[in-house]
Design an enzyme around this catalytic site. Structure first.
Site, mmCIF file in Angstrom:
data_model
loop_
_atom_site.group_PDB
_atom_site.id
_atom_site.type_symbol
_atom_site.label_atom_id
_atom_site.label_comp_id
_atom_site.label_asym_id
_atom_site.label_seq_id
_atom_site.Cartn_x
_atom_site.Cartn_y
_atom_site.Cartn_z
ATOM 1 N N CYS A 28 6.117 -5.019 16.006
ATOM 2 C CA CYS A 28 5.750 -4.041 17.030
ATOM 3 C C CYS A 28 4.302 -4.335 17.462
ATOM 4 C CB CYS A 28 5.877 -2.613 16.496
ATOM 5 S SG CYS A 28 7.575 -2.175 16.056
ATOM 6 N N CYS B 296 3.462 8.466 1.371
ATOM 7 C CA CYS B 296 3.952 7.491 2.345
ATOM 8 C C CYS B 296 4.179 6.172 1.607
ATOM 9 C CB CYS B 296 2.913 7.363 3.458
ATOM 10 S SG CYS B 296 3.408 6.233 4.756
ATOM 11 N N CYS C 169 6.185 -6.721 7.453
ATOM 12 C CA CYS C 169 7.275 -6.224 8.295
ATOM 13 C C CYS C 169 7.666 -7.322 9.270
ATOM 14 C CB CYS C 169 6.837 -4.980 9.073
ATOM 15 S SG CYS C 169 8.212 -4.182 9.953
ATOM 16 N N CYS D 88 -1.398 5.631 9.933
ATOM 17 C CA CYS D 88 -0.184 4.957 10.403
ATOM 18 C C CYS D 88 -0.525 3.612 11.021
ATOM 19 C CB CYS D 88 0.491 5.766 11.521
ATOM 20 S SG CYS D 88 0.939 7.392 11.065
ATOM 21 N N CYS E 252 1.145 -2.375 15.969
ATOM 22 C CA CYS E 252 1.125 -2.073 14.536
ATOM 23 C C CYS E 252 0.491 -3.225 13.775
ATOM 24 C CB CYS E 252 2.552 -1.837 14.032
ATOM 25 S SG CYS E 252 2.623 -1.550 12.251
ATOM 26 N N GLU F 41 0.829 -1.210 0.000
ATOM 27 C CA GLU F 41 0.000 0.000 0.000
ATOM 28 C C GLU F 41 0.863 1.261 0.000
ATOM 29 O OE1 GLU F 41 -3.633 -2.250 2.318
ATOM 30 O OE2 GLU F 41 -2.977 -0.333 3.109
HETATM 31 N N1 SAH Z 1 9.410 0.439 10.450
HETATM 32 C C1 SAH Z 1 9.593 1.852 10.341
HETATM 33 C C2 SAH Z 1 8.660 2.468 9.309
HETATM 34 C C3 SAH Z 1 7.200 2.413 9.676
HETATM 35 S S1 SAH Z 1 6.678 4.040 9.914
HETATM 36 C C4 SAH Z 1 9.445 2.490 11.695
HETATM 37 O O1 SAH Z 1 9.120 1.791 12.635
HETATM 38 O O2 SAH Z 1 9.726 3.675 11.833
HETATM 39 C C5 SAH Z 1 5.115 3.862 10.587
HETATM 40 C C6 SAH Z 1 4.978 4.633 11.862
HETATM 41 O O3 SAH Z 1 3.642 4.445 12.362
HETATM 42 C C7 SAH Z 1 5.917 4.108 12.913
HETATM 43 O O4 SAH Z 1 6.339 5.139 13.748
HETATM 44 C C8 SAH Z 1 5.015 3.179 13.661
HETATM 45 O O5 SAH Z 1 5.516 2.890 14.934
HETATM 46 C C9 SAH Z 1 3.711 3.942 13.666
HETATM 47 N N2 SAH Z 1 2.552 3.077 13.926
HETATM 48 C C10 SAH Z 1 2.448 1.758 13.714
HETATM 49 N N3 SAH Z 1 1.229 1.305 14.076
HETATM 50 C C11 SAH Z 1 0.540 2.376 14.517
HETATM 51 C C12 SAH Z 1 -0.776 2.551 14.981
HETATM 52 N N4 SAH Z 1 -1.633 1.542 15.067
HETATM 53 N N5 SAH Z 1 -1.164 3.790 15.333
HETATM 54 C C13 SAH Z 1 -0.298 4.836 15.203
HETATM 55 N N6 SAH Z 1 0.947 4.724 14.755
HETATM 56 C C14 SAH Z 1 1.378 3.510 14.419
#
Ligand code: SAH
Length: 375
Positions: free
Chosen positions: A125, A114, A121, A349, A128, A101
């Site tokens: 986390c 984005c 991934c 995000c 996420c 996406e």
């Molecule tokens: N792997 C990289 C790139 C992903 S960026 C990184 O971790 O930086 C995506 C961003 O959105 C990251 O900061 C991630 O932690 C955040 N994110 C992931 N899931 C989310 C959620 N459910 N709500 C808000 N932010 C989230």
């Protein structure tokens, strides 16, 4: 006949995946001069021409050779959705059937794209949804750049004033620094004046904190860096960002300082901090954050948690997000609360999931309830 058969077997080089140096090498192998690289880059990325025969300043014989040896090929757009707030999301189908996406986020003064760097991934986390769906593979440089190439054209086709791709953030699916070489080549293309010409302030690579790759990145690129922090101590960060067990905070913070020191111009690190109700959002956490980042030029991005089914987390109240941000601001930290964009089309995000043929079998674990703590 035999000849035809042979040419059909040649795997064509997708020129979307070559930066200027890569193109110069490609043309050198054909006995062509290096300036062909900038010519072809302009055709592909600026004029949006994918058919070699239309490239009028290139000789007929070279055009014919390119038809046999090369291609300009982007994944198919299988879904194109527009949010009420103007955010637009594309689902792209890759040659192997996986889907990724890409999201376009318009703001008053810019248009941010984005971009995904991996299929799924591997970092897992806990908050996420991309991570929960598992991991398949790295994207090629061509697959990363194709997202910029397609989005630029599709947004231009809207013919709406002000809607343009002006910034790129590698904040889609995946961990960019675990796909280092392809990401760096893609960023070269984004910044090349013969391609997208984005200045270094307009391209952001985001990482959960892969320290050796952060050090390497500082040596080869001067794009912006965003670090997904999300916690102020190792105990909590180990739970939220399991990569922390390998690269803990006492190593991550000095790595951020090193990155800054390598930049030619004064720059700041963007820190991302997801606001999870009752988990990492208390006043005490805010004060710890100030202490942790003391002396680092910081742009703090507070991201209200975007919920998804079965996450086990809740979004912090807006009141608490405000309080938290006020503590940071009073300490002198530049802080913004990221507005949730495109959540009606699952473009926010952490909501990007695509369709990942999971090779980590991670999603199976989530079919059964497992984590008592947040559920
Ligand atoms: N792997 C990289 C790139 C992903 S960026 C990184 O971790 O930086 C995506 C961003 O959105 C990251 O900061 C991630 O932690 C955040 N994110 C992931 N899931 C989310 C959620 N459910 N709500 C808000 N932010 C989230």
């Amino acid at each position: 006949m035999g000849e035809l058969k042979q040419s059909a077997q040649i795997e064509k080089v997708n020129l979307l995946g070559l930066d200027r140096q890569g193109l110069a090498d490609f043309f050198a192998a054909l006995g062509e001069k290096p300036f062909r690289a900038s010519q072809i880059m302009k055709w592909i990325h600026q004029q949006d021409v994918a058919d070699f025969q239309q490239m009028s300043n290139i000789s007929k014989s070279l055009r014919d050779q390119l038809d046999v040896l090369a291609e300009v090929k982007a994944p198919d757009v299988v879904l194109d959705e527009l949010s009420d707030d103007g955010t637009r999301k594309w689902v792209l189908k890759l040659d192997d059937g996986n889907q990724i996406e890409t999201v376009y986020i318009p703001e008053s003064d810019r248009g941010t794209l984005c971009v995904s760097s991996q299929v799924g991934c591997a970092l897992d986390c806990s908050f996420c949804s991309t991570g929960r769906r598992g991991f398949n593979r790295n994207l090629s440089t061509a697959e990363i750049i194709a997202q910029v190439w397609l989005a630029t054209r599709l947004v231009d086709e809207e013919k709406k004033p002000g809607r343009k791709v002006t910034n790129v953030v590698l904040m889609g699916m995946g961990e960019p620094l675990l796909n280092f070489d392809n990401v760096v080549t893609a960023v070269h293309i984004m910044m090349d004046d013969f391609a997208y010409g984005l200045s270094k302030r307009r391209v952001t690579v985001s990482t959960a904190g892969v320290i050796p790759a952060m050090d390497k990145l500082g040596d080869v690129l001067d794009s912006r860096l965003a670090v997904s922090l999300h916690a102020t101590n190792n105990e909590l960060r180990d739970q939220l960002v399991p990569l922390n067990k390998k690269y803990p905070l006492e190593e991550l913070i000095p790595a951020c300082r090193r990155f800054i020191e390598k930049q030619n111009t004064r720059t700041r690190i963007t820190f991302e901090y997801v606001m999870l109700d009752g988990v990492n959002d208390t006043d005490q956490h805010a004060r710890e954050l100030v202490k942790l980042l003391k002396g680092i030029p910081t742009m703090m991005n507070l991201i209200p948690f975007n919920p998804f089914k079965g996450s086990g987390y809740k979004t912090s109240s807006m009141k608490q997000v405000e309080r938290f941000s006020q503590i940071l601001i009073k300490s002198g930290m530049t802080t913004v609360i990221r507005r949730t964009r495109g959540d009606d089309i699952d473009a926010a995000c952490g909501q990007l999931v695509g369709k990942v043929e999971d090779r980590s079998r991670r999603h199976r674990r989530f079919e059964e309830p497992r984590f008592g703590m947040y559920q």
